[in-house]
Scaffold this active site. Structure first.
Site, PDB file in Angstrom:
ATOM      1  N   ASP A  42       0.853  -1.192   0.000  1.00 21.99           N
ATOM      2  CA  ASP A  42       0.000   0.000   0.000  1.00 21.99           C
ATOM      3  C   ASP A  42       0.891   1.245   0.000  1.00 21.99           C
ATOM      4  OD1 ASP A  42      -3.267   0.461   0.982  1.00 21.99           O
ATOM      5  OD2 ASP A  42      -1.886   2.181   0.915  1.00 21.99           O
ATOM      6  N   THR A 131     -15.564  -2.110 -10.626  1.00 24.33           N
ATOM      7  CA  THR A 131     -16.701  -1.431  -9.999  1.00 24.33           C
ATOM      8  C   THR A 131     -17.914  -1.428 -10.928  1.00 24.33           C
ATOM      9  OG1 THR A 131     -17.496   0.754  -9.305  1.00 24.33           O
ATOM     10  CG2 THR A 131     -15.678   0.754 -10.853  1.00 24.33           C
ATOM     11  N   ASP A 132     -19.099  -1.300 -10.345  1.00 20.89           N
ATOM     12  CA  ASP A 132     -20.320  -1.203 -11.175  1.00 20.89           C
ATOM     13  C   ASP A 132     -20.356   0.100 -11.962  1.00 20.89           C
ATOM     14  OD1 ASP A 132     -20.947   0.600  -9.124  1.00 20.89           O
ATOM     15  OD2 ASP A 132     -22.919  -0.260  -8.698  1.00 20.89           O
ATOM     16  N   GLU A 133     -19.488   1.065 -11.600  1.00 19.30           N
ATOM     17  CA  GLU A 133     -19.523   2.356 -12.308  1.00 19.30           C
ATOM     18  C   GLU A 133     -19.056   2.234 -13.746  1.00 19.30           C
ATOM     19  OE1 GLU A 133     -18.440   5.876 -10.339  1.00 19.30           O
ATOM     20  OE2 GLU A 133     -19.209   5.203  -8.407  1.00 19.30           O
ATOM     21  N   TYR A 155     -12.915   8.636 -12.959  1.00 17.69           N
ATOM     22  CA  TYR A 155     -12.722   7.458 -12.096  1.00 17.69           C
ATOM     23  C   TYR A 155     -13.238   6.209 -12.789  1.00 17.69           C
ATOM     24  CZ  TYR A 155     -13.969   3.910  -8.652  1.00 17.69           C
ATOM     25  OH  TYR A 155     -14.138   2.716  -8.001  1.00 17.69           O
ATOM     26  N   LYS A 159     -11.153   2.944 -14.161  1.00 22.86           N
ATOM     27  CA  LYS A 159     -11.430   1.585 -13.657  1.00 22.86           C
ATOM     28  C   LYS A 159     -11.805   0.656 -14.821  1.00 22.86           C
ATOM     29  CE  LYS A 159     -11.569   0.159 -10.005  1.00 22.86           C
ATOM     30  NZ  LYS A 159     -10.512  -0.487  -9.170  1.00 22.86           N
ATOM     31  N   ASN A 185     -20.116   0.143  -1.426  1.00 27.07           N
ATOM     32  CA  ASN A 185     -19.847  -0.494  -0.123  1.00 27.07           C
ATOM     33  C   ASN A 185     -20.029   0.505   1.014  1.00 27.07           C
ATOM     34  OD1 ASN A 185     -17.462  -3.131  -0.383  1.00 27.07           O
ATOM     35  ND2 ASN A 185     -18.618  -2.300  -2.089  1.00 27.07           N
ATOM     36  N   ARG A 219     -28.344   4.279  -5.866  1.00 26.14           N
ATOM     37  CA  ARG A 219     -27.218   3.347  -5.876  1.00 26.14           C
ATOM     38  C   ARG A 219     -27.693   2.035  -5.262  1.00 26.14           C
ATOM     39  NH1 ARG A 219     -25.653   6.929  -8.522  1.00 26.14           N
ATOM     40  NH2 ARG A 219     -23.781   8.227  -8.362  1.00 26.14           N
TER      41      ARG A 219
HETATM   42  P1  NAD Z   1      -9.863   3.450  -0.654  1.00 28.70           P
HETATM   43  O1  NAD Z   1      -9.651   4.734  -1.377  1.00 28.70           O
HETATM   44  O2  NAD Z   1     -10.452   3.453   0.710  1.00 28.70           O
HETATM   45  O3  NAD Z   1      -8.478   2.659  -0.562  1.00 28.70           O
HETATM   46  C1  NAD Z   1      -7.552   2.613  -1.615  1.00 28.70           C
HETATM   47  C2  NAD Z   1      -6.240   2.097  -1.045  1.00 28.70           C
HETATM   48  O4  NAD Z   1      -5.308   1.990  -2.132  1.00 28.70           O
HETATM   49  C3  NAD Z   1      -5.598   3.030  -0.011  1.00 28.70           C
HETATM   50  O5  NAD Z   1      -5.094   2.289   1.067  1.00 28.70           O
HETATM   51  C4  NAD Z   1      -4.462   3.703  -0.790  1.00 28.70           C
HETATM   52  O6  NAD Z   1      -3.368   4.087   0.038  1.00 28.70           O
HETATM   53  C5  NAD Z   1      -4.073   2.594  -1.753  1.00 28.70           C
HETATM   54  N1  NAD Z   1      -3.435   3.097  -2.978  1.00 28.70           N
HETATM   55  C6  NAD Z   1      -3.856   4.105  -3.776  1.00 28.70           C
HETATM   56  N2  NAD Z   1      -2.993   4.276  -4.804  1.00 28.70           N
HETATM   57  C7  NAD Z   1      -2.025   3.329  -4.654  1.00 28.70           C
HETATM   58  C8  NAD Z   1      -0.863   2.972  -5.389  1.00 28.70           C
HETATM   59  N3  NAD Z   1      -0.528   3.633  -6.506  1.00 28.70           N
HETATM   60  N4  NAD Z   1      -0.107   1.954  -4.961  1.00 28.70           N
HETATM   61  C9  NAD Z   1      -0.436   1.266  -3.822  1.00 28.70           C
HETATM   62  N5  NAD Z   1      -1.497   1.572  -3.066  1.00 28.70           N
HETATM   63  C10 NAD Z   1      -2.295   2.586  -3.485  1.00 28.70           C
HETATM   64  O7  NAD Z   1     -10.734   2.568  -1.657  1.00 28.70           O
HETATM   65  P2  NAD Z   1     -11.854   1.482  -1.336  1.00 28.70           P
HETATM   66  O8  NAD Z   1     -13.156   2.153  -1.223  1.00 28.70           O
HETATM   67  O9  NAD Z   1     -11.366   0.598  -0.267  1.00 28.70           O
HETATM   68  O10 NAD Z   1     -11.860   0.689  -2.726  1.00 28.70           O
HETATM   69  C11 NAD Z   1     -10.989  -0.416  -2.926  1.00 28.70           C
HETATM   70  C12 NAD Z   1     -11.164  -0.927  -4.335  1.00 28.70           C
HETATM   71  O11 NAD Z   1     -12.515  -1.320  -4.550  1.00 28.70           O
HETATM   72  C13 NAD Z   1     -10.864   0.109  -5.419  1.00 28.70           C
HETATM   73  O12 NAD Z   1     -10.239  -0.552  -6.481  1.00 28.70           O
HETATM   74  C14 NAD Z   1     -12.237   0.612  -5.836  1.00 28.70           C
HETATM   75  O13 NAD Z   1     -12.223   1.061  -7.170  1.00 28.70           O
HETATM   76  C15 NAD Z   1     -13.055  -0.647  -5.685  1.00 28.70           C
HETATM   77  N6  NAD Z   1     -14.474  -0.472  -5.391  1.00 28.70           N
HETATM   78  C16 NAD Z   1     -14.871   0.329  -4.366  1.00 28.70           C
HETATM   79  C17 NAD Z   1     -16.232   0.427  -4.053  1.00 28.70           C
HETATM   80  C18 NAD Z   1     -16.715   1.295  -2.903  1.00 28.70           C
HETATM   81  O14 NAD Z   1     -17.928   1.430  -2.746  1.00 28.70           O
HETATM   82  N7  NAD Z   1     -15.845   1.862  -2.090  1.00 28.70           N
HETATM   83  C19 NAD Z   1     -17.172  -0.290  -4.810  1.00 28.70           C
HETATM   84  C20 NAD Z   1     -16.723  -1.089  -5.866  1.00 28.70           C
HETATM   85  C21 NAD Z   1     -15.376  -1.183  -6.134  1.00 28.70           C
HETATM   86  O1  DAU Z   2     -20.675   2.168  -7.236  1.00 30.06           O
HETATM   87  C1  DAU Z   2     -19.418   1.801  -6.725  1.00 30.06           C
HETATM   88  C2  DAU Z   2     -18.637   3.067  -6.434  1.00 30.06           C
HETATM   89  O2  DAU Z   2     -19.261   3.658  -5.309  1.00 30.06           O
HETATM   90  C3  DAU Z   2     -17.166   2.820  -6.183  1.00 30.06           C
HETATM   91  O3  DAU Z   2     -16.576   2.302  -7.343  1.00 30.06           O
HETATM   92  C4  DAU Z   2     -16.475   4.118  -5.774  1.00 30.06           C
HETATM   93  O4  DAU Z   2     -15.124   3.855  -5.409  1.00 30.06           O
HETATM   94  C5  DAU Z   2     -17.203   4.706  -4.572  1.00 30.06           C
HETATM   95  O5  DAU Z   2     -16.641   5.964  -4.262  1.00 30.06           O
HETATM   96  C6  DAU Z   2     -18.685   4.852  -4.856  1.00 30.06           C
HETATM   97  O6  DAU Z   2     -18.932   5.907  -5.828  1.00 30.06           O
HETATM   98  P1  DAU Z   2     -20.165   6.935  -5.645  1.00 30.06           P
HETATM   99  O7  DAU Z   2     -19.868   8.147  -6.422  1.00 30.06           O
HETATM  100  O8  DAU Z   2     -21.459   6.255  -5.877  1.00 30.06           O
HETATM  101  O9  DAU Z   2     -20.035   7.171  -4.038  1.00 30.06           O
HETATM  102  P2  DAU Z   2     -20.133   8.486  -3.148  1.00 30.06           P
HETATM  103  O10 DAU Z   2     -20.125   8.028  -1.730  1.00 30.06           O
HETATM  104  O11 DAU Z   2     -19.147   9.515  -3.551  1.00 30.06           O
HETATM  105  O12 DAU Z   2     -21.586   9.034  -3.517  1.00 30.06           O
HETATM  106  C7  DAU Z   2     -22.742   8.239  -3.323  1.00 30.06           C
HETATM  107  C8  DAU Z   2     -23.958   9.080  -3.720  1.00 30.06           C
HETATM  108  O13 DAU Z   2     -24.099  10.142  -2.792  1.00 30.06           O
HETATM  109  C9  DAU Z   2     -23.830   9.724  -5.085  1.00 30.06           C
HETATM  110  O14 DAU Z   2     -25.119   9.799  -5.684  1.00 30.06           O
HETATM  111  C10 DAU Z   2     -23.354  11.138  -4.765  1.00 30.06           C
HETATM  112  C11 DAU Z   2     -24.035  11.431  -3.439  1.00 30.06           C
HETATM  113  N1  DAU Z   2     -23.297  12.353  -2.539  1.00 30.06           N
HETATM  114  C12 DAU Z   2     -22.025  12.055  -2.201  1.00 30.06           C
HETATM  115  C13 DAU Z   2     -21.305  12.879  -1.373  1.00 30.06           C
HETATM  116  C14 DAU Z   2     -19.860  12.548  -1.006  1.00 30.06           C
HETATM  117  C15 DAU Z   2     -23.935  13.483  -2.037  1.00 30.06           C
HETATM  118  O15 DAU Z   2     -25.112  13.757  -2.330  1.00 30.06           O
HETATM  119  N2  DAU Z   2     -23.217  14.316  -1.222  1.00 30.06           N
HETATM  120  C16 DAU Z   2     -21.916  14.062  -0.874  1.00 30.06           C
HETATM  121  O16 DAU Z   2     -21.312  14.882  -0.144  1.00 30.06           O
END
Ligand code: NAD
Ligand code: DAU
Length: 350
Positions: A42, A131-133, A155, A159, A185, A219
């Site tokens: 990381d 990701t679903d995005e 983003y 991805k 998540n 979502r």
């Molecule tokens: P996060 O931003 O919380 O964590 C990302 C981690 O990757 C951090 O620990 C960061 O330090 C590390 N990182 C970033 N750039 C790096 C690099 N160049 N080399 C090594 N480490 C690096 O993200 P998350 O929410 O835990 O998401 C994890 C994965 O799941 C991502 O690939 C994201 O696209 C995917 N994903 C997230 C969600 C969601 O809802 N959060 C949903 C679907 C998929």
């Molecule tokens: O769908 C999977 C994705 O979900 C992951 O791949 C991404 O890593 C993760 O960040 C997430 O993306 P979203 O853009 O859906 O998540 P976020 O939490 O940023 O936003 C969720 C919803 O809430 C979206 O419709 C935007 C809205 N939002 C978000 C923030 C941060 C607000 O209305 N206000 C806010 O301040």
């Protein structure tokens, strides 16, 4: 070295294991497989915290501070590993709109560096966490894995690049890649730039909850434990190589519905809601058809949204020692920069 059978005695490289989902996965896996070794690679960007791994048995964890774009760090981390799960990414849509460069670098080029090394070492399986995005907005029905990729943010586009690049290593070289596309998540240790931890911690501090635009964007929400369970299964599911699997929680909700529940759980007034200028290109809806994963593995989400959200809110309430320093660090400048420039539209309708 002992030869691993399935996950027994296996050594896994978890990139991005100090972030939200990666750290939850390391906790999940080590709690269930005391004979597994986990190597975390990381870069500890703003989103990664070494403390997220506190409590993982020391004898099972090797932490390497390094970057997935760096072939030497990747070679060192992958040494002796049977499995690789790539969680490392720039993960926040709003940041990708402001500064997309790091997204292309990590989410595309970083995947290339990992795939090259993993192919050279002939790892048993490489899971690319997509990701679903990548499907873009799904206005009706639900996207199956065969739906066209129409990413609409830097983003999501980066991805999609990593997702198809990893697949290309399967198609071209027969290298055992599995691609997963999960929905939104939530759970413990999520960086407070994301909706649920931002709104919970703002509500705890009696600060406004900034809803983008109408708040009607939808979502699918999944508890992080359900995501971890699906990934654990896919490490060893026979015949999963070269396949892509959607992973969703089956909980479709709009932002206002979530906001309302958070305020109710914390006993805070609806007047905390503040509608602000919308996210540019804000995807209106994501929805996934997860029948392929269910058929292949029998996996199904177990955490109901009501229970998962209640537990998550409770986690933030009890773990101020985790989020307070995070919100006072890099996050503060980020919040002032990003939210300071957003026009307030007013209105309270949660
Ligand atoms: P996060 O931003 O919380 O964590 C990302 C981690 O990757 C951090 O620990 C960061 O330090 C590390 N990182 C970033 N750039 C790096 C690099 N160049 N080399 C090594 N480490 C690096 O993200 P998350 O929410 O835990 O998401 C994890 C994965 O799941 C991502 O690939 C994201 O696209 C995917 N994903 C997230 C969600 C969601 O809802 N959060 C949903 C679907 C998929
Ligand atoms: O769908 C999977 C994705 O979900 C992951 O791949 C991404 O890593 C993760 O960040 C997430 O993306 P979203 O853009 O859906 O998540 P976020 O939490 O940023 O936003 C969720 C919803 O809430 C979206 O419709 C935007 C809205 N939002 C978000 C923030 C941060 C607000 O209305 N206000 C806010 O301040």
């Amino acid at each position: 070295m002992a030869v691993a059978v399935g996950l027994h005695g296996a050594r896994l490289l978890v990139t991005g294991g100090a972030g939200f989902i990666g750290s939850n996965f390391v906790h999940w896996l080590t709690a269930r497989h005391s004979d597994c070794q986990v190597v975390v690679l990381d870069a500890l960007t703003y989103a990664g915290h070494r403390a997220n791994l506190a409590g993982v048995p020391e004898g099972q964890l090797t932490f390497i501070h390094g970057d997935i774009r760096d072939p030497d760090a990747v070679a060192r981390a992958m040494d002796g590993c049977d499995y690789v799960l790539n969680f490392a990414a720039e993960s926040h849509v709003d940041r990708s709109i402001e500064e997309p460069g790091a997204f292309i670098q990590t989410d595309v080029y970083g995947v290339f560096v990992l795939c090259e090394e993993a192919r050279r070492r002939r790892v048993r399986r490489f899971i690319q966490i997509s990701t679903d995005e990548v499907y873009g907005e799904v206005l009706q029905g639900a996207a199956s894995e065969a739906a066209p990729l129409m990413p609409r943010s830097p983003y999501a586009a980066s991805k999609a690049g990593g997702d198809r690049l990893a697949f290309a290593y399967w198609a071209t070289h027969g290298f055992p890649v599995v691609v997963t596309r999960c929905s939104n998540n939530y759970g413990p240790r999520q960086y407070p730039e994301k909706l649920i931890p931002l709104f919970v911690t703002n509500a705890l501090d009696d600060q406004p909850l900034p809803v983008y635009g109408t708040g009607l964007n939808r979502r699918d929400w999944i508890h992080v434990d359900d995501h971890c369970a699906a990934l654990e299964t896919l490490l060893t599911t026979p015949g999963a190589e070269g396949e892509t699997y959607n992973i969703g929680g089956g909980n479709e909700l709009d932002v206002l519905q979530i906001t309302r529940r958070i305020l109710e759980l914390l006993d805070k007034p609806a007047t905390r809601v503040q509608h602000v200028e919308d996210r540019p290109g804000h995807d209106r809806r994501y929805a996934l058809d997860c029948s392929k994963l269910r058929r292949a593995t029998g996996w199904t989400p177990r955490v109901s949204f009501d229970e998962g959200l209640r537990k998550t809110v409770e986690w933030y309430r009890r773990n101020e020692a985790w989020w307070r320093p995070v919100k006072e660090g890099e996050f503060r400048a980020y919040y002032e920069r990003m939210y300071g420039k957003r026009k307030v539209l007013g209105g309270t309708d949660a």
